[in-house]
Write an enzyme that holds these catalytic residues in place. Sequence first.
Site, PDB file in Angstrom:
ATOM      1  N   HIS A 120      60.094  42.796  35.663  1.00  0.00           N
ATOM      2  CA  HIS A 120      59.011  43.654  36.144  1.00  0.00           C
ATOM      3  C   HIS A 120      59.431  44.327  37.441  1.00  0.00           C
ATOM      4  O   HIS A 120      59.940  43.670  38.348  1.00  0.00           O
ATOM      5  CB  HIS A 120      57.745  42.830  36.391  1.00  0.00           C
ATOM      6  CG  HIS A 120      56.612  43.660  36.905  1.00  0.00           C
ATOM      7  ND1 HIS A 120      55.816  44.421  36.081  1.00  0.00           N
ATOM      8  CD2 HIS A 120      56.154  43.874  38.163  1.00  0.00           C
ATOM      9  CE1 HIS A 120      54.917  45.059  36.814  1.00  0.00           C
ATOM     10  NE2 HIS A 120      55.098  44.754  38.081  1.00  0.00           N
TER      11      HIS A 120
ATOM     12  N   ASP B 242      41.956  41.597  36.371  1.00  0.00           N
ATOM     13  CA  ASP B 242      42.851  42.380  37.236  1.00  0.00           C
ATOM     14  C   ASP B 242      42.460  43.853  37.210  1.00  0.00           C
ATOM     15  O   ASP B 242      42.511  44.528  38.227  1.00  0.00           O
ATOM     16  CB  ASP B 242      44.309  42.216  36.794  1.00  0.00           C
ATOM     17  CG  ASP B 242      45.216  43.100  37.640  1.00  0.00           C
ATOM     18  OD1 ASP B 242      45.277  42.862  38.856  1.00  0.00           O
ATOM     19  OD2 ASP B 242      45.806  44.047  37.105  1.00  0.00           O
TER      20      ASP B 242
ATOM     21  N   ARG C 230      39.845  47.371  44.516  1.00  0.00           N
ATOM     22  CA  ARG C 230      40.776  47.401  45.656  1.00  0.00           C
ATOM     23  C   ARG C 230      41.159  48.840  46.003  1.00  0.00           C
ATOM     24  O   ARG C 230      41.291  49.200  47.163  1.00  0.00           O
ATOM     25  CB  ARG C 230      42.038  46.580  45.325  1.00  0.00           C
ATOM     26  CG  ARG C 230      41.776  45.086  45.317  1.00  0.00           C
ATOM     27  CD  ARG C 230      42.923  44.348  44.647  1.00  0.00           C
ATOM     28  NE  ARG C 230      44.199  44.589  45.267  1.00  0.00           N
ATOM     29  CZ  ARG C 230      45.379  44.534  44.634  1.00  0.00           C
ATOM     30  NH1 ARG C 230      45.435  44.211  43.352  1.00  0.00           N
ATOM     31  NH2 ARG C 230      46.502  44.767  45.270  1.00  0.00           N
TER      32      ARG C 230
ATOM     33  N   SER D   2      48.010  39.915  41.176  1.00  0.00           N
ATOM     34  CA  SER D   2      47.803  40.986  40.196  1.00  0.00           C
ATOM     35  C   SER D   2      49.037  41.146  39.296  1.00  0.00           C
ATOM     36  O   SER D   2      48.941  41.169  38.066  1.00  0.00           O
ATOM     37  CB  SER D   2      47.511  42.278  40.966  1.00  0.00           C
ATOM     38  OG  SER D   2      47.623  43.401  40.146  1.00  0.00           O
TER      39      SER D   2
ATOM     40  N   LYS E  42      49.553  39.391  34.995  1.00  0.00           N
ATOM     41  CA  LYS E  42      49.827  40.157  33.773  1.00  0.00           C
ATOM     42  C   LYS E  42      51.115  39.682  33.103  1.00  0.00           C
ATOM     43  O   LYS E  42      51.218  39.641  31.881  1.00  0.00           O
ATOM     44  CB  LYS E  42      49.897  41.651  34.113  1.00  0.00           C
ATOM     45  CG  LYS E  42      48.519  42.219  34.425  1.00  0.00           C
ATOM     46  CD  LYS E  42      48.571  43.616  34.983  1.00  0.00           C
ATOM     47  CE  LYS E  42      49.024  43.638  36.409  1.00  0.00           C
ATOM     48  NZ  LYS E  42      48.747  44.848  37.165  1.00  0.00           N
TER      49      LYS E  42
HETATM   50  N1  URA Z   1      51.014  46.618  40.758  1.00  0.00           N
HETATM   51  C1  URA Z   1      50.084  45.798  40.245  1.00  0.00           C
HETATM   52  O1  URA Z   1      50.094  45.528  39.048  1.00  0.00           O
HETATM   53  N2  URA Z   1      49.171  45.274  41.049  1.00  0.00           N
HETATM   54  C2  URA Z   1      49.111  45.535  42.367  1.00  0.00           C
HETATM   55  O2  URA Z   1      48.258  45.019  43.052  1.00  0.00           O
HETATM   56  C3  URA Z   1      50.074  46.413  42.911  1.00  0.00           C
HETATM   57  C4  URA Z   1      51.028  46.929  42.076  1.00  0.00           C
END
Ligand code: URA
Length: 434
Positions: free
Chosen positions: A82, A161, A168, A183, A187
């Site tokens: 990622h 999220d 946010r 966050s 995922k």
């Molecule tokens: N990417 C994400 O998936 N979440 C965040 O909070 C910032 C970048």
Amino acid sequence: MQMYDLILKKRNGGELSGAEIDFIISGYTRDEIPDYQVAALLMAVYFQGMNSRETAELTMAIVNSGTRIDLAEIPGIKVDKHSTGGVGDKTTLVLGPLAAAAGVPVAKMSGRGLGHTGGTIDKLESIPGFNAALEPGAFIRQVREINIALMAQTGALAPADKKLYALRDVTATVDSIPLIASSVTSKKIASGANAILLDVKCGSGAFMKTREDAAALARAMVDIGRQVGREMMAVVTDMSRPLGHFVGNALEVREALDTLRGQGPDDLRELCLTLGSHMLVLGKITSSYETARAKLEELLDNGEALQKFKDLVQAQGGDPTVVDDPAVLPEASIKLEVPAPRAGYVVSIDAMQVGRSAMLLGAGRMTKEDQIDHAAGIELKKKPGDPVKAGEPVAVLYTNRQHTLAEAAAVIAGAFTVSDTPPNPAPLILETVV
Ligand code: URA
């Protein structure tokens, strides 16, 4: 339990228990706690932080808000990669097929681009016919058959999220390390891989502007992995300049294909070899980084990684001739060269400004609903360290939009800093966090 008391506790610097965090996340996901109370809590977290236990419990509460992908039917150690997002970051297009060709099962969910950063799925969708909306069954079958599948992340994964991120975004609480770490990792954990390699970007084109902040984010994410029993490691890499020479979806596919052909720019090849070698070690394909690297170099140079990309495109309904004939990719009707303002050496190229310019040309989205133009983007003819003559083109803009062209050209011109003395460019790979 009362949400008011939990906001007060965090505001005053207290630690939230696992049960309290679960109460907040499950209540918010079910719309039982209003946005204004969660917004207040997020701001309290922004200022007071969270310790590593709280961050790990927040992560798992977010994972448990939705479904999880079970990859157990796929033999072997599934390793995911990622990136925290950057400009010109087409690494997955190279690394996915490369790692799969080396024997790592790649069952990867990716996102779409938003703002100045691009998304892997948009890049793949610039290939005519490519289908990223796979059903979980088809996704797993494809990995079993050809060792790789890349699909768009579904809304069923970590729905908390999605809600938290939207909140946010409008409450100035995006750039908080525990909130970003939970966050991102929620995922990845929900999408089922056994081991996760994180490419944490730092610099003007990234969320984290300094190396120290990027390293702290990397550490927070690796700590989450340790606490929840998922192997994670992170590499902090430079994103003060764009990666490679091309930014924009179809243009990045072309550059990824060049790299898979054993050509392509040095920075992209180096990043793919570094991340790929870690993936092979995490996946227990090789026991040493050096052996992994030699194997990956061979797969780039002998065409096997390129063939894996072709298999992937074909399996997902795309036109496989793209591999031999990139002319099947969409092409922009307008091309404009941007000249160097003076002679000298390119000292820096502000990645954020390049991302902004690409968005003005149509390559990115301002909101999730915007349509993107797959053909739009930028070619950087010069990179930091290169000499330039006055008036020589430093970039070429590609677009189908006339109305934003002048503004995009001005932004790109401003992104380049040219000076009399050659710079000492920052290294691409900054540190590894395990
Ligand atoms: N990417 C994400 O998936 N979440 C965040 O909070 C910032 C970048």
